[in-house]
Write a protein that holds these residues in place. Structure first.
Motif, PDB file in Angstrom:
ATOM      1  N   ALA A 498       0.830  -1.207   0.000  1.00 40.91           N
ATOM      2  CA  ALA A 498       0.000   0.000   0.000  1.00 40.91           C
ATOM      3  C   ALA A 498       0.867   1.260   0.000  1.00 40.91           C
ATOM      4  O   ALA A 498       0.373   2.353  -0.284  1.00 40.91           O
ATOM      5  N   LEU A 499       2.169   1.115   0.321  1.00 43.50           N
ATOM      6  CA  LEU A 499       3.106   2.245   0.308  1.00 43.50           C
ATOM      7  C   LEU A 499       3.699   2.518  -1.071  1.00 43.50           C
ATOM      8  O   LEU A 499       4.369   3.531  -1.261  1.00 43.50           O
ATOM      9  N   LEU A 500       3.479   1.599  -2.005  1.00 46.67           N
ATOM     10  CA  LEU A 500       4.171   1.711  -3.298  1.00 46.67           C
ATOM     11  C   LEU A 500       3.970   3.061  -3.964  1.00 46.67           C
ATOM     12  O   LEU A 500       4.890   3.618  -4.569  1.00 46.67           O
ATOM     13  N   SER A 501       2.766   3.589  -3.861  1.00 47.91           N
ATOM     14  CA  SER A 501       2.458   4.806  -4.612  1.00 47.91           C
ATOM     15  C   SER A 501       3.160   6.035  -4.046  1.00 47.91           C
ATOM     16  O   SER A 501       3.113   7.100  -4.664  1.00 47.91           O
ATOM     17  N   THR A 502       3.804   5.930  -2.868  1.00 49.52           N
ATOM     18  CA  THR A 502       4.501   7.107  -2.331  1.00 49.52           C
ATOM     19  C   THR A 502       5.751   7.440  -3.136  1.00 49.52           C
ATOM     20  O   THR A 502       6.181   8.591  -3.164  1.00 49.52           O
ATOM     21  N   ILE A 503       6.339   6.419  -3.801  1.00 45.86           N
ATOM     22  CA  ILE A 503       7.541   6.687  -4.611  1.00 45.86           C
ATOM     23  C   ILE A 503       7.404   6.202  -6.051  1.00 45.86           C
ATOM     24  O   ILE A 503       8.315   6.417  -6.855  1.00 45.86           O
ATOM     25  N   THR A 504       6.281   5.571  -6.393  1.00 50.03           N
ATOM     26  CA  THR A 504       6.132   4.987  -7.725  1.00 50.03           C
ATOM     27  C   THR A 504       5.260   5.871  -8.603  1.00 50.03           C
ATOM     28  O   THR A 504       4.133   6.185  -8.235  1.00 50.03           O
ATOM     29  N   PRO A 505       5.764   6.292  -9.787  1.00 51.88           N
ATOM     30  CA  PRO A 505       4.925   7.057 -10.717  1.00 51.88           C
ATOM     31  C   PRO A 505       3.725   6.220 -11.150  1.00 51.88           C
ATOM     32  O   PRO A 505       3.778   4.993 -11.082  1.00 51.88           O
ATOM     33  N   PRO A 506       2.650   6.859 -11.628  1.00 46.48           N
ATOM     34  CA  PRO A 506       2.533   8.283 -11.908  1.00 46.48           C
ATOM     35  C   PRO A 506       2.155   9.144 -10.705  1.00 46.48           C
ATOM     36  O   PRO A 506       2.297  10.337 -10.727  1.00 46.48           O
ATOM     37  N   VAL A 507       1.621   8.521  -9.649  1.00 41.77           N
ATOM     38  CA  VAL A 507       1.225   9.299  -8.468  1.00 41.77           C
ATOM     39  C   VAL A 507       2.177   8.931  -7.343  1.00 41.77           C
ATOM     40  O   VAL A 507       2.125   7.834  -6.820  1.00 41.77           O
ATOM     41  N   CYS A 508       3.057   9.832  -6.984  1.00 45.07           N
ATOM     42  CA  CYS A 508       4.072   9.542  -5.971  1.00 45.07           C
ATOM     43  C   CYS A 508       4.192  10.763  -5.071  1.00 45.07           C
ATOM     44  O   CYS A 508       5.020  11.647  -5.313  1.00 45.07           O
ATOM     45  N   GLY A 509       3.302  10.803  -4.060  1.00 43.08           N
ATOM     46  CA  GLY A 509       3.162  11.998  -3.236  1.00 43.08           C
ATOM     47  C   GLY A 509       4.441  12.453  -2.584  1.00 43.08           C
ATOM     48  O   GLY A 509       4.785  13.640  -2.609  1.00 43.08           O
TER      49      GLY A 509
END
Length: 600
Positions: A498-509
């Motif tokens: 669930a943490l992947l999107s913090t550093i993975t494009p296209p959405v990487c907050g």
């Protein structure tokens, strides 16, 4: 009261330095209510949870309003929402006897309004993605009888569906909301109190003393300080904004490449969410969903978190050997006395928290409450241990406002996610999705793991980690467990991904905030962050291949042996991905590292 002029989400809510007396008073009420529940004793769910929602509405709908229309509509929705929540709380005994079936038009109107209000509060807090998922779930609950095939359901009477979601101990007032009220809120208050004092400076000083003199020292300081800070905040983007304000300029001054400086901070801050002892809101939701004691979850998460930061450390070393990254100048490193004094500001509350849990035998939320009072006392002192009542008042005001807002944002997320969980339970959709995953993966564990990882990445885009974890584990968790994964391992697997999107494009907050702070193209920062944070992609799979690594509390020898094996493999992979060596040599390192982790 006034509204913030900038958008704030669950993952990037930054403490507001100034607040009007009205918001300070509301913050005191919110903090007092949630702490009071810990000491008061058992309170009916249909009392404490609606009042929790009533307290979060002003923050999300008024304080965070960005336009005059949002502010005006926010006042109206807040007043109506407080009245609706009060109706549930004051009629708790009568509603409990209705068993989730609405029998008056007034109750139907209140139920529909509360559902709409939960969606709108989450939308204003974090945007459309999570409310959109909840809306789809609600439409499915209402009209799923018209869906052909196995994914349809027999139909739910509207009175039963709305009642189960709004006047019974489920849906909006389910167990997840109970976790938000009784556990998450307490640790949010704990983090807010520490952040209002000198704990952040203590983290920075300790990190500088430990790693500042090393090659690539400024980057390693960022890793340690962000890990420590993130264990409190449980928020990648807030962590980037707080520790990054110090570490990123320090790296830039030492001529570290800007993309690298941003990537280090984004990766380190993301790892803070998996770093015991707190791990953010997700750990406490995991306690509720798995029935596993918090201490066991903390022990299970320790070695994987250490492995993650070890991988980042190895990546920094590999990068430093090529770019000659300098250590922090001796004049900028704190003295031993400074480190000792400032470390007390986080060490005293942390030690008290852990002592009360492990030695005293108290619940984590009760232990955290005691640690909060210790943190409040420490607000009386500055970094020189000078006593100051005016500063204490300012710091305490900042703490209660920050806590009130963050409780509200996380609460709005969990309440909205609870709608999804409620519909999954009422319609049996969760079981059907689980069956679909099993069929699509041909009843094989590893294809099911990869499907789950992909679902976590997609759902995690613009949805906070906790919400992505809750929804993903509700539908994919049973499939993984049925394929032989122990429940805690399945939950940790989903939580990590669930943490992947913090550093993975296209959405990487985390990457976007770090890139903005360092003034670099976000894609360059993201690519370096993915390389440095490669452990985030590999370690969950490594936990499945080497399950002893999460059994530190029961089999420390086996856990450490598996940890050493994974560490060796990750070291080879990280060096192979980042080091500037011949391509054939790097490929061999990556393949050998993967073989050590998954085949040996």
């Amino acid at each position: 009261m006034h509204a913030l002029s900038s958008s704030q989400t669950a993952d990037n809510a930054i403490p507001n330095a100034t607040a009007s007396p009205g918001w300070i008073v509301l913050g005191v009420i919110s903090v007092g209510f949630h702490l009071g529940l810990i000491f008061y004793g058992l309170t009916p769910a249909l009392v404490s949870r609606p009042l929790h929602m009533a307290l979060l509405l002003p923050w999300v709908l008024i304080y965070m309003a960005k336009t005059p229309f949002q502010r005006i509509s926010g006042w109206g929705l807040t007043l109506l929402g407080i009245a609706a929540c009060a109706y549930i709380a004051f009629n708790e005994a009568a509603l409990a006897n209705q068993y989730g079936f609405i029998d008056t038009h007034l109750q139907m109107a209140i139920g529909l309004f509360l559902i709409m209000l939960a969606l709108e509060a989450a939308r204003r807090a974090i945007g459309w993605p999570l409310p959109s998922v909840a809306l789809l779930a609600l439409f499915y609950g209402a009209f799923g009888q018209y869906v052909p095939g196995a994914f349809g359901h027999p139909g739910l009477p509207l009175q039963s569906m709305v009642g189960s979601l709004t006047i019974a101990e489920g849906g909006l007032w389910g167990s997840l909301t109970g976790v938000s009220v009784g556990v998450v809120a307490i640790f949010v208050i704990f983090g807010a109190v520490l952040n209002a004092g000198e704990a952040g400076q203590g983290f920075m000083n300790l990190a500088s003393a430990v790693a500042g003199r090393l090659t690539g020292g400024a980057a390693k300081v960022s890793v340690i300080s962000s890990a420590l800070m993130g264990s409190i905040s449980g928020s990648a983007s807030a962590n980037v904004a707080s520790t990054g304000a110090i570490t990123i300029p320090s790296m830039v001054r030492l001529r570290y490449p800007r993309s690298f400086a941003g990537a280090v901070e984004a990766v380190a801050s993301s790892g803070g969410q998996i770093m015991p002892p707190l791990m953010g809101a997700g750990a406490f939701v995991m306690v509720e969903l798995t029935g596993t004691p918090y201490t066991q979850i903390m022990a299970a998460a320790t070695l994987p978190a250490v492995l993650y930061f070890l991988t980042v450390w190895v990546g920094i070393n590999a990068y430093a050997t090529h770019h000659d990254l300098k250590p922090v100048d001796a004049s900028e490193r704190p003295s031993a006395k400074e480190v000792l004094i400032t470390s007390l500001f986080f060490a005293v509350p942390f030690v008290l928290l852990l002592e009360r849990i492990f030695h005293g035998g108290y619940t984590p939320q009760y232990a955290a409450s005691i640690a909060i009072f210790a943190g409040v006392v420490l607000l009386l002192f500055d970094v020189t241990l000078r006593f100051s009542l005016p500063n204490f008042a300012n710091r305490l005001a900042e703490a209660v406002v920050t806590a009130g807002r963050q409780i509200a944002v996380i609460g709005s997320i969990i309440i909205c996610a609870s709608l999804v969980i409620g519909v999954l339970s009422l319609t049996g959709l969760g079981v059907k999705i689980t069956s679909g995953i099993l069929a699509f993966s041909n009843d094989l564990l590893w294809p099911a793991l990869l499907l789950t990882a992909l679902a976590c990445l997609i759902l995690g885009m613009e949805v906070p980690t906790t919400a992505a974890y809750v929804i993903c584990v509700s539908v994919a968790g049973p499939a993984l467990i049925s394929l032989g994964l122990e429940p805690l391992l399945a939950h940790l697997f989903v939580f990590w991904y669930a943490l992947l999107s913090t550093i993975t494009p296209p959405v990487c907050g985390g990457v976007f905030i770090a890139a903005g702070m360092v003034g670099e193209n976000w894609l360059k920062v993201a690519l370096k962050a993915m390389a440095l944070g490669i452990g985030l992609y590999i370690i969950p799979l490594a936990m499945v291949a080497n399950p002893e690594v999460i059994r530190l509390a029961f089999n420390p020898t086996g856990a450490l042996l598996d940890g050493l094996k994974i560490a060796a493999g990750l070291t080879a992979i990280s060096f192979g991905v980042i080091a500037r060596k011949a391509i054939w040599f790097r490929v061999i390192l990556v393949v050998a590292g993967a073989a050590v982790i998954f085949l040996v």
